[in-house]
Design an enzyme around this catalytic site. Structure first.
Site, PDB file in Angstrom:
ATOM      1  NE  ARG A  43      15.305  26.012   4.555  1.00  0.00           N
ATOM      2  CZ  ARG A  43      15.554  24.720   4.640  1.00  0.00           C
ATOM      3  NH1 ARG A  43      16.174  24.110   3.663  1.00  0.00           N
ATOM      4  NH2 ARG A  43      15.200  24.038   5.696  1.00  0.00           N
ATOM      5  CG  ASP A 155      25.832  17.303   2.314  1.00  0.00           C
ATOM      6  OD1 ASP A 155      25.243  16.516   3.083  1.00  0.00           O
ATOM      7  OD2 ASP A 155      25.261  18.254   1.742  1.00  0.00           O
TER       8      ASP A 155
HETATM    9  C1  LIG Z   1      18.729  15.362   6.367  1.00  0.00           C
HETATM   10  S1  LIG Z   1      20.446  15.331   5.973  1.00  0.00           S
HETATM   11  C2  LIG Z   1      20.893  13.671   6.435  1.00  0.00           C
HETATM   12  C3  LIG Z   1      22.267  13.571   7.074  1.00  0.00           C
HETATM   13  C4  LIG Z   1      22.676  12.171   7.522  1.00  0.00           C
HETATM   14  N1  LIG Z   1      22.829  11.275   6.394  1.00  0.00           N
HETATM   15  C5  LIG Z   1      21.706  11.601   8.520  1.00  0.00           C
HETATM   16  O1  LIG Z   1      20.936  10.696   8.194  1.00  0.00           O
HETATM   17  O2  LIG Z   1      21.691  12.090   9.668  1.00  0.00           O
HETATM   18  C6  LIG Z   1      20.414  15.243   4.174  1.00  0.00           C
HETATM   19  C7  LIG Z   1      21.702  15.706   3.518  1.00  0.00           C
HETATM   20  O3  LIG Z   1      21.668  15.355   2.135  1.00  0.00           O
HETATM   21  C8  LIG Z   1      22.291  16.383   1.397  1.00  0.00           C
HETATM   22  N2  LIG Z   1      21.868  16.330  -0.005  1.00  0.00           N
HETATM   23  C9  LIG Z   1      20.665  16.658  -0.540  1.00  0.00           C
HETATM   24  N3  LIG Z   1      20.679  16.523  -1.861  1.00  0.00           N
HETATM   25  C10 LIG Z   1      21.927  16.093  -2.208  1.00  0.00           C
HETATM   26  C11 LIG Z   1      22.559  15.771  -3.445  1.00  0.00           C
HETATM   27  N4  LIG Z   1      21.913  15.862  -4.610  1.00  0.00           N
HETATM   28  N5  LIG Z   1      23.844  15.370  -3.394  1.00  0.00           N
HETATM   29  C12 LIG Z   1      24.498  15.268  -2.224  1.00  0.00           C
HETATM   30  N6  LIG Z   1      23.966  15.568  -1.031  1.00  0.00           N
HETATM   31  C13 LIG Z   1      22.679  15.968  -1.011  1.00  0.00           C
HETATM   32  C14 LIG Z   1      21.862  17.645   2.128  1.00  0.00           C
HETATM   33  O4  LIG Z   1      22.722  18.746   1.871  1.00  0.00           O
HETATM   34  C15 LIG Z   1      21.878  17.211   3.597  1.00  0.00           C
HETATM   35  O5  LIG Z   1      23.077  17.539   4.239  1.00  0.00           O
END
Ligand SMILES: C[S@@+](CC[C@H](N)C(=O)[O-])C[C@H]1O[C@@H](n2cnc3c(N)ncnc32)[C@H](O)[C@@H]1O
Length: 288
Positions: A43, A155
């Site tokens: 990545r 996000d």
């Molecule tokens: C796997 S996705 C889940 C999306 C949705 N909540 C679902 O369950 O389908 C996880 C998301 O968390 C975000 N994320 C990870 N660490 C984070 C942080 N410290 N603060 C805010 N968002 C975060 C990532 O960018 C990603 O878009």
């Protein structure tokens, strides 16, 4: 060509991996175990290429500098985050919302005409989750005047937030949306937009998108207290300490009697015992 293929093979030393790991953990709480080194390498190679850099060491120095922390860091966290999501993902939560949580809030007078319900999709990825929530809520209040709600979708990744703001998805991706909701809340594209679906403006008016790092600040920089928080499939990347801190902050942010939804494979067991479990990966903040 030659130069490019050399860059593609740039390897990450264990020392560099440890340095990135610490920086990523410190910045957003994501805990990269050693098995993630290959994923991180591929990545971040894209960022090296974009910036025309020769080594991960050079990239690390850049991203961890004062200047990097206000610029490149956002791109690095974009590259590191995993954004898998779907409309109506873990659909039991939306059944619970429609059949249990919202009717209870109405019956008890918690939610009433003129009292706006505030919902937060924390870690909303490309928007499928907050649009799902908004469809369910819009359907619930349809035909009822003065019943108001607002959805905050946040996000850490600006890349997914841009996609979410557009609200345009390939038709295949909207397959889990129940047909009556799809007819009401999604428009099919024509001509150059054929094969795409767009969320209707009426729904988008209930939504706000913002970049919020869940590991920043005491109250995430949000003044509004929330009635319902969805934070699903986000904490799997965090270690226990980070999870504990996050749920303490969520607890303070939720109004008593409000709900918290986490991912179906996640649990608050041993992380926070103040929330009361009411269904699968569903919790309530007790009101007394
Ligand atoms: C796997 S996705 C889940 C999306 C949705 N909540 C679902 O369950 O389908 C996880 C998301 O968390 C975000 N994320 C990870 N660490 C984070 C942080 N410290 N603060 C805010 N968002 C975060 C990532 O960018 C990603 O878009």
């Amino acid at each position: 060509m030659h130069n490019n293929s050399v860059k593609q093979k740039t390897a990450m030393s264990d020392r560099d991996f440890r340095r990135f790991r610490e920086l990523i953990y410190e910045q957003c709480g994501i805990n990269l175990v050693p098995a993630k080194k290959t994923m991180l390498t591929s990545r971040l190679r894209k960022r090296l290429r974009a910036l025309n850099m020769e080594s991960f060491g050079q990239y690390f120095d850049h991203v961890s500098s004062l200047k990097g922390k206000t610029g490149e860091l956002v791109h690095m966290l974009d590259a590191v985050s995993t954004n898998k999501t779907d409309f109506f993902r873990e659909s039991k939560h939306f059944d619970y919302l429609m059949k249990e949580a919202l009717p209870r809030m109405v019956r008890s007078g918690y939610w009433r005409p003129g009292r706006r319900l505030n919902i937060w999709s924390a870690g909303c990825s490309s928007g499928e989750e907050p649009y799902t929530i908004t469809m369910v809520l819009a359907d619930f209040v349809s035909g009822k005047r003065a019943w108001d709600f607002s959805v905050l979708a946040t996000d850490i990744s600006t890349r997914v937030l841009e996609k979410a703001k557009k609200g345009i998805y390939p038709e295949d991706a909207t397959e889990p949306v129940p047909p009556p909701l799809k007819r009401r809340y999604m428009m099919r594209g024509n001509g150059s937009q054929k094969g795409l679906c767009r969320v209707v403006p009426e729904l988008r008016n209930h939504l706000q998108f913002r970049r919020i790092n869940l590991n920043d600040g005491r109250n995430f920089g949000i003044r509004t207290r929330m009635d319902i928080i969805f934070c699903r499939n986000v904490i799997i990347y965090f270690d226990r300490e980070t999870q504990k801190k996050l749920f303490e902050k969520f607890y303070a942010q939720i109004v008593p009697g409000g709900y918290l939804f986490i991912g179906h494979s996640e649990t608050l067991h041993g992380i926070n015992d103040r929330f009361k479990s009411v269904a699968v990966a569903t919790y309530i903040k007790p009101s007394g």
